[in-house]
Scaffold this active site. Structure first.
Site, PDB file in Angstrom:
ATOM      1  N   SER A 108       0.828  -1.202   0.000  1.00  0.00           N
ATOM      2  CA  SER A 108       0.000   0.000   0.000  1.00  0.00           C
ATOM      3  C   SER A 108       0.860   1.249   0.000  1.00  0.00           C
ATOM      4  O   SER A 108       1.951   1.266   0.543  1.00  0.00           O
ATOM      5  CB  SER A 108      -0.911   0.025   1.230  1.00  0.00           C
ATOM      6  N   LYS A 115      -4.732  -6.684   3.130  1.00  0.00           N
ATOM      7  CA  LYS A 115      -4.645  -5.521   2.221  1.00  0.00           C
ATOM      8  C   LYS A 115      -6.038  -5.146   1.719  1.00  0.00           C
ATOM      9  O   LYS A 115      -6.372  -3.966   1.587  1.00  0.00           O
ATOM     10  CB  LYS A 115      -3.721  -5.847   1.045  1.00  0.00           C
ATOM     11  N   HIS A 162      -7.730  -3.346   4.456  1.00  0.00           N
ATOM     12  CA  HIS A 162      -7.113  -2.010   4.496  1.00  0.00           C
ATOM     13  C   HIS A 162      -7.809  -1.085   3.491  1.00  0.00           C
ATOM     14  O   HIS A 162      -8.174   0.049   3.817  1.00  0.00           O
ATOM     15  CB  HIS A 162      -5.614  -2.114   4.184  1.00  0.00           C
ATOM     16  N   ASN A 163      -7.993  -1.572   2.278  1.00  0.00           N
ATOM     17  CA  ASN A 163      -8.634  -0.736   1.252  1.00  0.00           C
ATOM     18  C   ASN A 163     -10.089  -0.450   1.606  1.00  0.00           C
ATOM     19  O   ASN A 163     -10.582   0.649   1.353  1.00  0.00           O
ATOM     20  CB  ASN A 163      -8.550  -1.410  -0.120  1.00  0.00           C
ATOM     21  N   GLU A 192     -10.056   2.202   4.046  1.00  0.00           N
ATOM     22  CA  GLU A 192      -9.716   3.446   3.310  1.00  0.00           C
ATOM     23  C   GLU A 192     -10.984   4.053   2.682  1.00  0.00           C
ATOM     24  O   GLU A 192     -11.207   5.268   2.764  1.00  0.00           O
ATOM     25  CB  GLU A 192      -8.681   3.083   2.243  1.00  0.00           C
TER      26      GLU A 192
HETATM   27  P1  NBP Z   1      -0.893  -2.274 -14.131  1.00  0.00           P
HETATM   28  O1  NBP Z   1      -1.882  -2.835 -13.184  1.00  0.00           O
HETATM   29  O2  NBP Z   1      -1.297  -1.204 -15.058  1.00  0.00           O
HETATM   30  O3  NBP Z   1      -0.280  -3.493 -14.996  1.00  0.00           O
HETATM   31  C1  NBP Z   1       0.651  -3.260 -16.030  1.00  0.00           C
HETATM   32  C2  NBP Z   1       1.746  -4.300 -15.984  1.00  0.00           C
HETATM   33  O4  NBP Z   1       1.181  -5.633 -16.155  1.00  0.00           O
HETATM   34  C3  NBP Z   1       2.725  -4.100 -17.140  1.00  0.00           C
HETATM   35  O5  NBP Z   1       4.018  -4.422 -16.676  1.00  0.00           O
HETATM   36  C4  NBP Z   1       2.215  -5.106 -18.165  1.00  0.00           C
HETATM   37  O6  NBP Z   1       3.187  -5.495 -19.098  1.00  0.00           O
HETATM   38  C5  NBP Z   1       1.874  -6.255 -17.260  1.00  0.00           C
HETATM   39  N1  NBP Z   1       1.059  -7.296 -17.888  1.00  0.00           N
HETATM   40  C6  NBP Z   1      -0.214  -7.284 -18.312  1.00  0.00           C
HETATM   41 BR1  NBP Z   1      -1.315  -5.827 -18.248  1.00  0.00          BR
HETATM   42  N2  NBP Z   1      -0.624  -8.436 -18.826  1.00  0.00           N
HETATM   43  C7  NBP Z   1       0.451  -9.246 -18.767  1.00  0.00           C
HETATM   44  C8  NBP Z   1       0.679 -10.582 -19.151  1.00  0.00           C
HETATM   45  N3  NBP Z   1      -0.290 -11.327 -19.666  1.00  0.00           N
HETATM   46  N4  NBP Z   1       1.906 -11.093 -18.944  1.00  0.00           N
HETATM   47  C9  NBP Z   1       2.892 -10.347 -18.412  1.00  0.00           C
HETATM   48  N5  NBP Z   1       2.736  -9.073 -18.013  1.00  0.00           N
HETATM   49  C10 NBP Z   1       1.535  -8.532 -18.194  1.00  0.00           C
HETATM   50  O7  NBP Z   1       0.431  -1.779 -13.341  1.00  0.00           O
HETATM   51  P2  NBP Z   1       0.551  -0.957 -11.977  1.00  0.00           P
HETATM   52  O8  NBP Z   1      -0.379   0.183 -11.904  1.00  0.00           O
HETATM   53  O9  NBP Z   1       2.018  -0.738 -11.822  1.00  0.00           O
HETATM   54  O10 NBP Z   1       0.073  -2.002 -10.851  1.00  0.00           O
HETATM   55  C11 NBP Z   1       0.695  -3.262 -10.671  1.00  0.00           C
HETATM   56  C12 NBP Z   1      -0.030  -4.027  -9.592  1.00  0.00           C
HETATM   57  O11 NBP Z   1       0.070  -3.299  -8.374  1.00  0.00           O
HETATM   58  C13 NBP Z   1      -1.521  -4.221  -9.847  1.00  0.00           C
HETATM   59  O12 NBP Z   1      -1.908  -5.469  -9.379  1.00  0.00           O
HETATM   60  C14 NBP Z   1      -2.159  -3.135  -9.036  1.00  0.00           C
HETATM   61  O13 NBP Z   1      -3.481  -3.437  -8.653  1.00  0.00           O
HETATM   62  C15 NBP Z   1      -1.228  -3.095  -7.841  1.00  0.00           C
HETATM   63  N6  NBP Z   1      -1.221  -1.833  -7.108  1.00  0.00           N
HETATM   64  C16 NBP Z   1      -1.243  -0.657  -7.751  1.00  0.00           C
HETATM   65  C17 NBP Z   1      -1.226   0.526  -7.035  1.00  0.00           C
HETATM   66  C18 NBP Z   1      -1.209   1.854  -7.744  1.00  0.00           C
HETATM   67  O14 NBP Z   1      -1.265   2.875  -7.046  1.00  0.00           O
HETATM   68  N7  NBP Z   1      -1.121   1.890  -9.072  1.00  0.00           N
HETATM   69  C19 NBP Z   1      -1.163   0.494  -5.654  1.00  0.00           C
HETATM   70  C20 NBP Z   1      -1.107  -0.717  -5.016  1.00  0.00           C
HETATM   71  C21 NBP Z   1      -1.139  -1.885  -5.754  1.00  0.00           C
HETATM   72  P3  NBP Z   1       3.346  -4.666 -20.477  1.00  0.00           P
HETATM   73  O15 NBP Z   1       4.197  -3.484 -20.141  1.00  0.00           O
HETATM   74  O16 NBP Z   1       4.008  -5.627 -21.374  1.00  0.00           O
HETATM   75  O17 NBP Z   1       1.969  -4.286 -20.940  1.00  0.00           O
END
Ligand code: NBP
Length: 499
Positions: free
Chosen positions: A148, A203, A206-207, A210
């Site tokens: 988080s 987690k 937690h959300n 939130e």
């Molecule tokens: P995203 O949730 O937008 O996911 C994008 C990533 O997933 C890219 O690296 C993409 O690769 C990869 N991907 C996908 Br889409 N399909 C794939 C597949 N079939 N095989 C391999 N890779 C694949 O990224 P994020 O916002 O960085 O979040 C990552 C995780 O963290 C998520 O589970 C999210 O819920 C969690 N999270 C996010 C936050 C936040 O604030 N954003 C906070 C806490 C947790 P590519 O580049 O090749 O398309």
């Protein structure tokens, strides 16, 4: 700053001879979260293998941030795995759902027994349980970990909630402790939450908390805005004042900043030019769905999820716009100070209820799945790094440390005292809101929960009568054990004991 050796290693691209077995940990999935987590690891001195399905992201990371530490980039899964020391520690940071399964299926055949896959995405805990069970059979540790704090947290120090085996936690602990947020007393905001899906479950809750906290803050704003006709900038000042006291928290702090912000295009308060339809990604909904399955009454979280849903029903709201409400009135300006103080009390009391409900759900999940979650530890690792970080969490930690089997936070000495002090103001706020027609689902639900718990008798007795009447569902009596049924269709309505 990276050494010359590190720089040389970083410059070796895929196909240019990825160093074998040198990286201490790897991150695959280099969108905003994964990239920042990898940078955090490298900045903390860990040689970090990096990989992404689309190699351009891997190259961009090393080009932009290669001087922050040792990165070992790979373009293929095989090179990435080969670049890691044993046991291999791989953090998966991809979009939750099918992408996580796809990545696991790509990597698992390349791994050996004892290796560790950490899913740090926002997975549903039931998926984590399934994946953990499957990988355990293959000798691979699977750690579902909540992270988080958004992208800033991932870079500078998130709150980390890992599940999985105790053995895998031992292998990860030094790294996770290094990259995690630190509480004011210096302790790292990471702890082994419990086996299999415990980390992702916590987690999720937690959300949910939130959601509830944000809704309560939004209701406090709405009351000050519409009962006192305060402009947003003035309300920002009120929130800044609250942030100096017991409500001191990240969410109150950012609320003051959002309210003080002026839209550059129109010169109007930012909050007045934003569409009043809140979005959601789904973890609040999961919390409520799971709570229903567990029989944990998280009414504050549920109201927060439903409030976002109501806000999004633009057509429904438009259709109902002409429904009658009370004649619009403002509170007397002399009532200003008292009402603002009352709202602070109502907010604090409702917040205690929301957290109490969330911790109840954690206790219920822990009992259901045999996780043995230490609630005091959970509160401790939420003190920094995460969105709900607040001074308040130190109080919750103390409450559970003093009594690990505390049935509800509401009866803790400190919180009980706060509720006693707040309840008159809380009631005034809820009744004023009802009189003025200002919706306060969060405040009202929290107060109803409080009154339900403390009631000597609930009308559930009548509901039991109704159920028995139409469905012969039976009831229990207050004066003797057993199950009973009244023959309602028989004129003298005798009571029988079903066999
Ligand atoms: P995203 O949730 O937008 O996911 C994008 C990533 O997933 C890219 O690296 C993409 O690769 C990869 N991907 C996908 Br889409 N399909 C794939 C597949 N079939 N095989 C391999 N890779 C694949 O990224 P994020 O916002 O960085 O979040 C990552 C995780 O963290 C998520 O589970 C999210 O819920 C969690 N999270 C996010 C936050 C936040 O604030 N954003 C906070 C806490 C947790 P590519 O580049 O090749 O398309």
């Amino acid at each position: 700053m990276a050494s010359a050796d590190q720089a040389a290693q970083n410059s070796k691209g895929p196909g240019g001879g990825t160093p074998q077995g040198t990286a201490q940990i790897g991150v695959t999935g280099l969108a905003v979260m994964g990239r920042n987590l990898a940078r955090n690891l490298a900045r903390n001195g860990y040689a970090t293998a990096v990989h992404n399905r689309t190699a351009a992201r891997t190259r961009a990371l090393v080009e932009e941030f290669g001087d922050e530490g040792t990165f070992v980039p790979s373009e293929t899964a095989a090179d990435f795995v080969a670049s890691l020391e044993r046991p291999r520690r791989i953090i998966v940071m991809v979009k939750a759902g099918e992408p996580t399964d796809a990545v696991i299926e790509e990597f698992a055949p390349l791994l050996e027994p004892g290796d560790i896959i950490v899913d740090a995405g926002n997975a549903h805990f039931a998926d984590t349980r399934r994946r953990e069970k499957d990988l355990r059979k293959r000798g691979i540790h699977f750690v579902g970990s909540g992270v988080s704090g958004g992208e800033e947290g991932a870079l500078h120090g998130p709150s980390i909630m890992p599940g999985g085996s105790a053995e895998s936690y031992q292998a990860l602990a030094p790294m996770l402790e290094a990259i995690s947020a630190k509480a004011e007393d210096g302790s790292p905001c990471v702890a082994h939450i419990g086996p299999d899906g415990a980390g992702h479950f916590v987690k999720m809750v937690h959300n949910g908390i939130e959601y509830a906290d944000m809704q309560l803050i939004a209701e406090a704003y709405d009351l000050l805005r519409h009962a006192l006709d305060l402009p947003p900038a003035k309300i920002a000042e009120v929130f800044r004042g609250w942030n100096q006291g017991r409500l001191d928290s990240y969410l109150i702090e950012i609320t003051a900043q959002v309210l003080a912000h002026t839209d550059a295009d129109t010169g109007r308060p930012f909050v007045d030019v934003v569409l009043d339809q809140a979005e959601q990604k789904g973890t609040g909904r999961w919390t409520v769905q799971t709570a229903l399955d567990l029989g944990a009454p998280v009414s504050g979280i549920a109201e927060a999820v439903f409030a976002r849903s109501v806000s999004g029903h633009a057509d429904l709201r438009e259709a109902a716009r002409e429904l009658p409400g009370p004649t619009p009135t403002l509170l007397d300006s002399a009532a200003y100070d008292r009402f603002a103080d009352d709202v602070e009390q109502a907010l604090y009391a409702s917040k205690i209820v929301a957290y109490a409900q969330g911790f109840h759900q954690i206790a219920a999940g822990s009992a259901e799945y045999g996780w043995n979650v230490d609630q005091g530890r959970v509160a401790a690792i939420w003190r920094a790094g995460c969105i709900i970080r607040a001074a308040f969490l130190d109080r919750i930690r103390s409450a559970f440390d003093a009594r690990p089997d505390l049935p509800t936070l509401l009866i803790d000495e400190h919180f009980g005292e706060a509720l006693r002090g707040a309840q008159s103001a809380w009631r005034r706020v809820v009744s004023t809101a009802a009189e003025l027609g200002i919706p306060t689902p969060g405040f009202s639900a929290a107060l109803a929960y409080y009154d339900s718990l403390r009631a000597e008798r609930l009308p559930a007795a009548l509901i039991q009568g109704q159920r028995d009447f139409f469905g012969a569902h039976t009831y229990r009596r207050t004066d003797r054990p057993g199950s009973f049924h009244t023959l309602w269709a028989t004129p003298d309505r005798p009571e029988v004991t079903p066999s």
